[in-house]
Motif scaffolding. Structure first.
Motif, mmCIF file in Angstrom:
data_model
loop_
_atom_site.group_PDB
_atom_site.id
_atom_site.type_symbol
_atom_site.label_atom_id
_atom_site.label_comp_id
_atom_site.label_asym_id
_atom_site.label_seq_id
_atom_site.Cartn_x
_atom_site.Cartn_y
_atom_site.Cartn_z
ATOM 1 N N THR A 1 0.824 -1.214 0.000
ATOM 2 C CA THR A 1 0.000 0.000 0.000
ATOM 3 C C THR A 1 0.852 1.255 0.000
ATOM 4 O OG1 THR A 1 -0.165 -0.357 2.367
ATOM 5 C CG2 THR A 1 -2.078 -0.949 1.039
ATOM 6 N N LEU B 1 -3.483 6.176 4.794
ATOM 7 C CA LEU B 1 -4.336 4.987 4.688
ATOM 8 C C LEU B 1 -4.738 4.429 6.056
ATOM 9 C CD1 LEU B 1 -2.795 3.022 1.675
ATOM 10 C CD2 LEU B 1 -5.015 4.164 1.779
ATOM 11 N N ASP C 1 -17.020 4.994 3.301
ATOM 12 C CA ASP C 1 -16.287 6.255 3.237
ATOM 13 C C ASP C 1 -14.774 5.998 3.211
ATOM 14 O OD1 ASP C 1 -16.083 9.029 3.258
ATOM 15 O OD2 ASP C 1 -15.868 9.087 5.441
ATOM 16 N N TYR C 2 -14.334 5.100 4.092
ATOM 17 C CA TYR C 2 -12.906 4.779 4.123
ATOM 18 C C TYR C 2 -12.469 4.128 2.817
ATOM 19 C CZ TYR C 2 -8.500 2.520 5.018
ATOM 20 O OH TYR C 2 -7.200 2.134 4.897
ATOM 21 N N VAL D 1 -5.552 -2.808 0.482
ATOM 22 C CA VAL D 1 -5.671 -2.444 1.891
ATOM 23 C C VAL D 1 -6.328 -3.597 2.644
ATOM 24 C CG1 VAL D 1 -6.910 -0.985 3.529
ATOM 25 C CG2 VAL D 1 -5.783 0.046 1.568
ATOM 26 N N SER E 1 -11.944 9.045 8.200
ATOM 27 C CA SER E 1 -13.130 8.696 7.415
ATOM 28 C C SER E 1 -14.233 8.290 8.380
ATOM 29 C CB SER E 1 -12.825 7.520 6.477
ATOM 30 O OG SER E 1 -11.588 7.702 5.832
ATOM 31 N N SER E 2 -15.461 8.388 7.943
ATOM 32 C CA SER E 2 -16.560 8.000 8.837
ATOM 33 C C SER E 2 -16.831 6.512 8.685
ATOM 34 C CB SER E 2 -17.812 8.797 8.513
ATOM 35 O OG SER E 2 -18.183 8.574 7.167
ATOM 36 N N VAL F 1 -6.320 7.164 -2.597
ATOM 37 C CA VAL F 1 -4.902 7.172 -2.198
ATOM 38 C C VAL F 1 -4.123 6.130 -3.006
ATOM 39 C CG1 VAL F 1 -3.287 6.723 -0.310
ATOM 40 C CG2 VAL F 1 -5.419 7.984 0.134
ATOM 41 N N MET F 2 -4.681 4.919 -3.111
ATOM 42 C CA MET F 2 -3.960 3.861 -3.850
ATOM 43 C C MET F 2 -3.838 4.212 -5.321
ATOM 44 S SD MET F 2 -5.091 0.209 -2.176
ATOM 45 C CE MET F 2 -6.851 0.485 -2.271
ATOM 46 N N GLU G 1 -9.960 3.628 9.592
ATOM 47 C CA GLU G 1 -10.769 4.835 9.442
ATOM 48 C C GLU G 1 -10.658 5.764 10.641
ATOM 49 O OE1 GLU G 1 -11.900 1.691 9.148
ATOM 50 O OE2 GLU G 1 -13.797 1.373 10.221
ATOM 51 N N HIS H 1 -12.038 6.670 0.137
ATOM 52 C CA HIS H 1 -10.810 7.421 0.425
ATOM 53 C C HIS H 1 -9.573 6.613 0.045
ATOM 54 C CE1 HIS H 1 -7.753 9.586 2.769
ATOM 55 N NE2 HIS H 1 -7.428 8.408 3.301
ATOM 56 N N ALA H 2 -9.565 5.350 0.447
ATOM 57 C CA ALA H 2 -8.378 4.521 0.224
ATOM 58 C C ALA H 2 -8.161 4.241 -1.267
ATOM 59 C CB ALA H 2 -8.504 3.207 0.999
ATOM 60 N N THR I 1 -15.545 0.718 6.241
ATOM 61 C CA THR I 1 -16.675 1.580 5.905
ATOM 62 C C THR I 1 -16.587 2.004 4.442
ATOM 63 O OG1 THR I 1 -15.494 3.608 6.476
ATOM 64 C CG2 THR I 1 -16.681 2.499 8.260
ATOM 65 N N LEU J 1 -2.925 2.645 8.094
ATOM 66 C CA LEU J 1 -2.372 1.309 8.360
ATOM 67 C C LEU J 1 -1.140 1.423 9.254
ATOM 68 C CD1 LEU J 1 -2.753 -0.189 4.785
ATOM 69 C CD2 LEU J 1 -4.305 -0.393 6.726
#
Lengths: 781, 291
Positions: free
Chosen positions: A455, A655, B260-261, B178, A780-781, B268-269, A775, B264-265, B258, A657
């Motif tokens: 990642t 991310l 939303d996450y 992820v 993030s929600s 990013v990726m 998250e 987002h991810a 989630t 992580l």
């Protein structure tokens, strides 16, 4: 177990002037007798049990967290070819309920109502496990499904909230009161507060619940089970089966891990009921899915903390509320609440304290014993608070802990004086001064957050460092006399002195059988020690929990050996035809009876001849008291053990992580009995704390478990658990055998807050809940 | 439950025609989990392990690779890692070494789970799935048309997956996933990218962030229009690519993460994998390695 290693070069039966001590005694690290088998996959676990003609049992469980059972119709299941029995609550021969301690509120099989998802309702025995499962699906149950009661806060404080079970919704409220918190609030120069949450962690032992019940000719039953405490199982099994305890013969089978999850009964009564009903041996093995419903988990917690302090970081007061959700039945909740209350502020000296710890009933998954037992939850909160206080006072995290650290002679929140060495400030200094791991090497993605999944190549990665300190009570507390029993027999077999050690203590993977043999070698000066299978043909050994077996069963083996040794000395005096008191200080070393003044007197074999010396001893720790129900005062703990962790993490802040780079631990164990096993315990406890910090959680919605599998309940792999740096101290506890301290649990407490502190250090986030999920870091929600 | 064990491809097709309800099984890393959890009780299992040709791969005359449905991940990594780097990276993230010894891309396609690790690189790399039935013969299905719903593919009940076809990489490829553990983890979401320099085109694949694996089409079209292949990567282009990739996802909240996450991810990726691919492409490193 047999050991025939080298060691003494002296030929047996030839007294010499010098007796060389043998190997494999206390302080050595002999290999475990079960180690090679386990590594090669050849060890027989309880799920491997087999006997010709046996039937397979299956358990029908409730799909609903809360429902009335309107009717049960087993006729179609009973008519299924290959089925020998279908049993419900009406078939329970004796008492219909069981439970740990004195709270028998858990139905053997549900009657009229189910109170958690997965509650057992009916049993099937058939000639094949698949047949049993298929027949199980033919049992017709009519439910009246009810809204599950899942709000622990309302269960604790709202009198209008419906009751989960007849006992009411509050299992225990334990206050702790020290000084005058309200007055201290007026004097505080710095006030910090926080609300913390701990999710439900599972023991995630690899060997699922399993065992075999064989009906016996006397109307009793032979049970082969994987458990942590046979005698306490028996106390519950016998009344439910309507049998006297002596008609139930229990033998410990191979236990594939426990971590508290085998303190409660699982399939024991069920298999015995089916065996007694059918007259045939019955085996039950849960699969992984069922296992998640087959044992209790770690209590989830909601905790509210407020600390006031002086500007220089001295804590003046702690105002604490800890709410633990025990699920539908009591299990170990009473004692988990006791621990959370008595250790609610950890190893810190605080003059004014108000703690209220609550354990409640809900229709959420049942919770009970798990490594750390109430102290884990509190430790995450109080260590988070120490970091918050450090920040508010402009101190570094180590200093604020040193300023408030308890030490030998300090009082715990309960008023109990710490009588043994507790060099906490020094341990923190040692943890801080350990060399730091090298900076990030991003050339191998396995070093990075996200690991093998690629990642990041280094983008977004920030390093953080955090500290955690945990204080754990060792052995049972609050007035419980959790003694252990050992029977040791010494005789000459094939020309060699052999010690046979017999206890009911459960080897659950922690290495107890190795340690029992080490103690026998040290105390009796022999090489060969055989460990008798653990069963109930010898007295109670107490539970393999609370980090207590080295202390308690170790103590019992030690004292039984010492009694045998006195017998050898008496026999030696008789053989030498001299009064015992003229022989001087005697010892058994390297197979010889040795006098401090006169040297080697004789070989043990020559002294024994045909004689057999057998002694049984109970070992009791010093008595403890209960906690005062209003103030929490009391000398409630047997022993206290401390671990300090320093965590270094790399966090991918984009991310969310985490890669834990290094975990360093400083732990005081009093005395190292077996370094290899001990390091394994510290590594394992630390890894379990890591799991709670960043991944392990049973996710529940509306009372239902959403991830009952190892696909979605994740436990750390070798890429998640970093190398460890250990500093092990040996400041003896004068009350304990060999000065030892229980070691299995303390690292589980401190590694979680240390890792979260390190993530906070890397991200600047508050992070008030474990496990920390991606998250939570990305926002993030 | 019947256990059908054809030894040739023709027998396998005949068996599937005869018993369309039979569930094909290769490595069993997915099918057996479903059976063990008692989620399915198929009337028959169709064991393809004895059909030797499924475990082979060849280079076709058109230059593409034809990889049998039974080639396990471990061989894909060892034997085709240089030519199918994105897929090999994804294969490395599948389960544990034991699972990679048994699991296959064919099985991943058969399950058609949105979380399957093979799918994003197959999409980014323009793979075509070769399926066959006894009645209608061979059908070639582009990966982008193969996934039709949650755990549903374009495969007809009498068809079996024979192979996938994919060109050896002509540009850098990356796969990123992820998970909440650093190894042996099922995807919370994943992203694959493949540069196709000859066509001045960038392929994408999104995993576990929509009902099916899917391409980020708008993001691909944006790059096709805006990416200057002779320049450094424009940060504004990179940022917009990330946004469009995230917008292409339609994730849900579930126990693994989630929505939303996940969105987002994915963004990013997408940015990171494009950056890695672009840096590799611009450095000339890829040509040197491929040459």
């Amino acid at each position: 177990m047999t050991r025939t290693g080298s060691g003494s070069a002296t030929p047996v039966r030839a007294p010499r002037d010098i007796a060389a001590p043998g190997t494999g005694g206390v302080g050595d690290s002999p290999l475990r007798p079960d180690g090679t088998l386990k590594v090669k996959g050849e060890f027989a676990y309880s799920s491997d049990l087999w006997i010709d003609g046996m039937l397979w049992g299956a358990t029908l469980r409730s799909p609903h967290p809360r429902a009335k059972i309107v009717s049960i119709d087993v006729s179609a299941a009973l008519a299924h070819p290959g089925v020998s029995a279908v049993l419900t609550h009406e078939d329970v021969p004796g008492r219909k309920h069981f439970g740990l301690d004195h709270t028998w509120d858990q139905p053997v099989l549900a009657a009229g109502e189910v109170r958690h998802q997965g509650e057992p309702i009916a049993l099937v025995a058939a000639d094949h496990p698949e047949t049993a499962r298929r027949a199980m699906e033919k049992i017709r149950i009519e439910y009246e499904v009810l809204e599950p009661l899942t709000d622990a806060r309302r269960a604790a404080f709202d009198p209008a909230y419906p009751q989960v079970q007849p006992r009411g919704n509050l299992a225990r409220h334990q206050p702790v009161r020290v000084g005058d918190v309200e007055a201290a609030k007026a004097r505080a120069e710095v006030v910090v507060s926080g609300e913390y949450r701990v999710g439900i962690q599972d023991q995630a032992f690899l060997g699922p619940e399993s065992g075999l019940a064989v009906p016996a000719e006397d109307g009793g039953v032979d049970l082969y089970v994987a458990t942590q405490w046979m005698h306490n199982d028996l106390k519950q099994i016998a009344p439910c089966l309507g049998l006297p305890e002596e008609k139930i013969r229990m033998t410990l089978s191979g236990v594939g891990g426990a971590f508290g999850g085998r303190e409660d009964l699982s399939m024991q009564i069920h298999a015995a009921m089916l065996a007694l009903h059918t007259g045939r041996p019955v085996k039950i093995v849960y699969n992984r899915y069922e296992s998640f419903f087959g044992h209790v988990h770690r209590h989830p917690a909601e905790m509210r903390y407020e600390y006031g302090a002086t500007k220089d970081g001295r804590i003046l007061y702690a105002d604490v509320e800890i709410l633990l959700d025990g699920g539908a039945y009591t299990s170990a909740t009473m004692n988990v609440v006791g621990n959370a209350a008595s250790l609610g502020v950890g190893p810190y000296v605080i003059p004014n304290i108000k703690i209220d710890a609550y354990g409640v009933y809900t229709n959420n998954p049942p919770c009970g014993a798990m490594r750390g037992f109430g102290a884990v939850q509190a430790c995450f909160a109080y260590e988070s608070m120490m970091d918050k206080l450090a920040e508010a006072c402009g101190l570094d995290p180590v200093t604020v802990r040193q300023v408030n650290a308890a030490s030998q002679g300090s009082e715990l929140a309960t008023g109990q004086v710490i009588w043994a060495p507790l060099p906490m400030a020094e341990m923190l200094r040692q943890a801080r001064e350990l060399p730091m791991p090298p900076p990030l090497d991003a050339s191998d993605i396995r070093n990075l957050p996200g690991g093998a999944s690629q990642t990041t190549h280094g983008e977004g990665v920030r390093r953080g460092v955090g500290y955690g300190v945990g204080l754990k009570n060792i052995c049972f507390s609050e007035g419980y006399d959790d003694y252990s029993t050992a029977r040791v027999r010494l005789e000459v077999i094939g020309g060699e002195a052999v010690a046979l050690v017999h206890t009911a203590a459960a080897e659950v993977g922690q290495g107890l059988v190795t340690l029992e043999a080490q103690i026998a070698r040290t105390e009796l000066g022999v090489e060969r020690v055989v460990i008798h299978p653990a069963d109930n043909q010898v007295g109670d050994a107490g539970s393999s929990s609370a980090s207590r077996q080295s202390y308690m069963t170790g103590g019992a083996v030690m004292t039984a050996c010492q009694a045998v040794r006195e017998g050898v000395f008496a026999l030696a005096a008789a053989r030498l035809d001299r009064p015992l008191d003229t022989l001087g200080d005697l010892s058994l070393v390297g197979g010889k009876v040795v006098s401090e003044s006169a040297g080697v007197l004789a070989a043990i074999e020559d002294v024994l001849g045909d004689a057999v010396i057998e002694e049984t001893r109970e070992y009791h720790h010093e008595p403890t008291t209960g906690m005062d129900p209003v103030t929490g005062r009391g000398d409630s703990h047997t022993q206290l053990a401390l671990c300090v962790h320093r965590a270094v993490v790399d966090v991918d802040v984009e991310l969310g992580l985490v890669k834990v780079v290094e975990l360093a631990a400083v732990q005081d164990v009093g005395k190292i009995l077996n370094r290899l096993s001990l390091e394994g315990q510290i590594h394992g406890g630390t890894a379990q704390g890591l799991g709670l910090a960043v991944m392990e959680e049973i996710v529940v919605s509306d009372g239902k478990v959403r991830n009952p599998s190892f696909t979605d309940y994740l436990i750390p792999t070798i890429l998640d658990m970093p190398p460890m740096r250990l500093e092990i101290l040996e400041n003896a506890d004068p009350r304990a055998p060999y000065g030892l301290r229980g070691a299995g649990e303390p690292p589980t407490l401190s590694s979680t807050p240390a890792i979260v502190a390190a993530i906070r250090d890397a991200t600047g986030l508050a992070l008030t809940r474990v496990p920390v999920r991606p998250e939570h870091i990305t926002g993030s929600s | 439950m019947d256990f059908l064990r054809p030894t040739t491809w023709a027998e396998a097709l005949a068996a599937k025609a005869d018993r369309p309800e039979a569930v094909p099984i290769q490595g069993g890393t997915d099918v057996m989990v479903e059976l063990n959890f008692d989620l399915h009780r198929p009337a028959a299992l169709l064991d393809l392990n004895q059909v030797a040709e499924l475990a082979e791969w060849t280079s076709e005359e058109d230059g593409r690779l034809r990889v049998g449905a039974g080639v396990p991940y471990v061989r894909l990594i060892a034997e085709l890692g240089n030519r199918l780097p994105g897929l090999a990276q994804a294969a490395r993230t599948v389960g544990s070494p034991q699972i990679r010894n048994r699991g296959t891309v064919g099985g991943n396609l058969g399950a058609a789970s949105p979380a399957g690790d093979s799918h994003p690189p197959l999409l980014a790399g323009d793979a075509v799935i070769e399926v066959e039935s006894a009645a209608r013969g061979v059908r070639m299905i582009p990966a982008a048309e193969f996934y039709v719903g949650v755990k549903r593919s374009a495969l007809e009940p009498d068809e079996l997956i024979r192979a996938f076809r994919m060109s050896p990489a002509t540009g850098p490829q990356y796969f990123s996933k992820v998970g909440t553990r650093n190894a042996m983890v099922i995807a919370v979401c994943s992203f694959a990218i493949a540069l196709h320099p000859a066509e001045r085109r960038v392929g994408t694949g999104i995993g576990s962030a929509a009902p099916t694996p899917r391409r980020a089409l708008a993001a691909e079209e944006f790059l096709a229009a805006e990416l200057d292949w002779d320049a450094r990567l424009d940060p504004a282009v990179l940022a917009r690519f990330g946004e469009l990739a995230a917008e292409a996802a339609s994730p849900i909240d579930d126990v693994r993460g989630t929505a939303d996450y996940r969105r987002h991810a994915i963004g990013v990726m997408a940015r990171r994998t494009l950056t890695w691919a672009w840096n590799e492409f611009r450095s000339g490193h890829f040509e040197r390695r491929a040459g």
